[in-house]
Design an enzyme around this catalytic site. Sequence first.
Site, short mmCIF file in Angstrom:
data_model
loop_
_atom_site.label_atom_id
_atom_site.label_comp_id
_atom_site.label_asym_id
_atom_site.label_seq_id
_atom_site.Cartn_x
_atom_site.Cartn_y
_atom_site.Cartn_z
N SER A 31 39.59 33.47 48.62
CA SER A 31 38.59 33.46 49.68
C SER A 31 38.80 34.56 50.72
O SER A 31 37.84 35.21 51.15
CB SER A 31 38.58 32.09 50.37
OG SER A 31 39.86 31.78 50.91
N ASP A 82 45.33 41.89 49.32
CA ASP A 82 45.20 40.57 48.69
C ASP A 82 45.61 39.49 49.68
O ASP A 82 46.24 39.77 50.71
CB ASP A 82 46.08 40.50 47.43
CG ASP A 82 45.58 39.49 46.42
OD1 ASP A 82 44.68 38.68 46.76
OD2 ASP A 82 46.09 39.49 45.28
N GLY A 83 45.27 38.26 49.38
CA GLY A 83 45.65 37.12 50.20
C GLY A 83 46.90 36.45 49.68
O GLY A 83 47.57 36.97 48.77
N ALA A 84 47.22 35.28 50.23
CA ALA A 84 48.39 34.51 49.78
C ALA A 84 48.16 33.05 50.11
O ALA A 84 47.44 32.72 51.06
CB ALA A 84 49.66 35.01 50.45
N LYS A 95 51.47 32.80 45.45
CA LYS A 95 50.07 33.01 45.11
C LYS A 95 49.78 32.21 43.83
O LYS A 95 50.68 31.69 43.21
CB LYS A 95 49.78 34.50 44.90
CG LYS A 95 49.89 35.32 46.19
CD LYS A 95 49.67 36.81 45.97
CE LYS A 95 48.38 37.12 45.28
NZ LYS A 95 47.20 36.61 46.03
N GLY A 96 48.52 32.14 43.48
CA GLY A 96 48.17 31.46 42.25
C GLY A 96 47.31 30.23 42.42
O GLY A 96 46.98 29.57 41.43
N GLY A 97 46.91 29.92 43.67
CA GLY A 97 46.03 28.77 43.88
C GLY A 97 44.72 28.91 43.12
O GLY A 97 44.14 27.93 42.67
N GLY A 98 44.27 30.16 42.98
CA GLY A 98 43.04 30.41 42.22
C GLY A 98 43.29 30.70 40.76
O GLY A 98 42.35 30.89 39.99
N GLU A 104 46.88 39.75 39.53
CA GLU A 104 47.21 40.12 40.91
C GLU A 104 48.58 40.80 40.99
O GLU A 104 48.75 41.81 41.67
CB GLU A 104 47.19 38.88 41.81
CG GLU A 104 45.80 38.32 42.08
CD GLU A 104 45.83 36.98 42.79
OE1 GLU A 104 44.81 36.61 43.39
OE2 GLU A 104 46.87 36.30 42.73
#
Length: 231
Positions: A31, A82-84, A95-98, A104
Amino acid sequence: MTDQTALKRAAAAKALDYVQDGMKLGLGSGSTAEIFVELLAARGVQKLACVPTSEKTAALARKLGLTLAELDAVAPLDLTIDGADEADRDLNLIKGGGGMMLREKIVAAASKKMVVIADASKLVPRLGKFPLAVEVVAFGHKSTAAHLAKTAAAQGYGNVPIALRQRDDATFKTDSGNVIYDIAFGAIRDAPELAAVISAVPGVVEHGLFIGIATTLLVAGPAGTEVIERP
């Protein structure tokens, strides 16, 4: 706009300061990364070669008119944004929720710099409250999960919950066709060591611990956006 969305937008806007015309740029997933892609396209930066980290990011970037490129054609990249899901002040990440952490990490590792954008809720004193995603090949994945459980126990984590990720009443598949097991460690004592032992389990493709990859962390809170740099 919720407060959290406003903070994500603030972090994403700050990341624009790191983007220069002509860069080869990795585009993250999730997001917050999607907000960055939208702001990047709205700013009208030209002559960028953008490498997306997921099919969803690729579709968004293409829709907004950004120029996409294949990683192998333009690597090394100048920068990845990128996000986290979690980050600590040593710039270790979860990371990796998505479910996109494989691509990535490949893109981030092929970049000279990685700038991470996050709202203040993602900055934690110790990683692990957010479940760690481990991507494994579908063949024999239950056996791989059992091996992961034994590995976690050998590292002193006891009987940690390990769950095969589901979505829409079906087993979740990554863009690369693999499955994901989420491991709820609760608190990770030594992130680099855990990353190494998980990577050594046969059948593991990748995991969501990003160690020594991020170079800058932009954390947006009510008082403004804090910039944390790797020493």
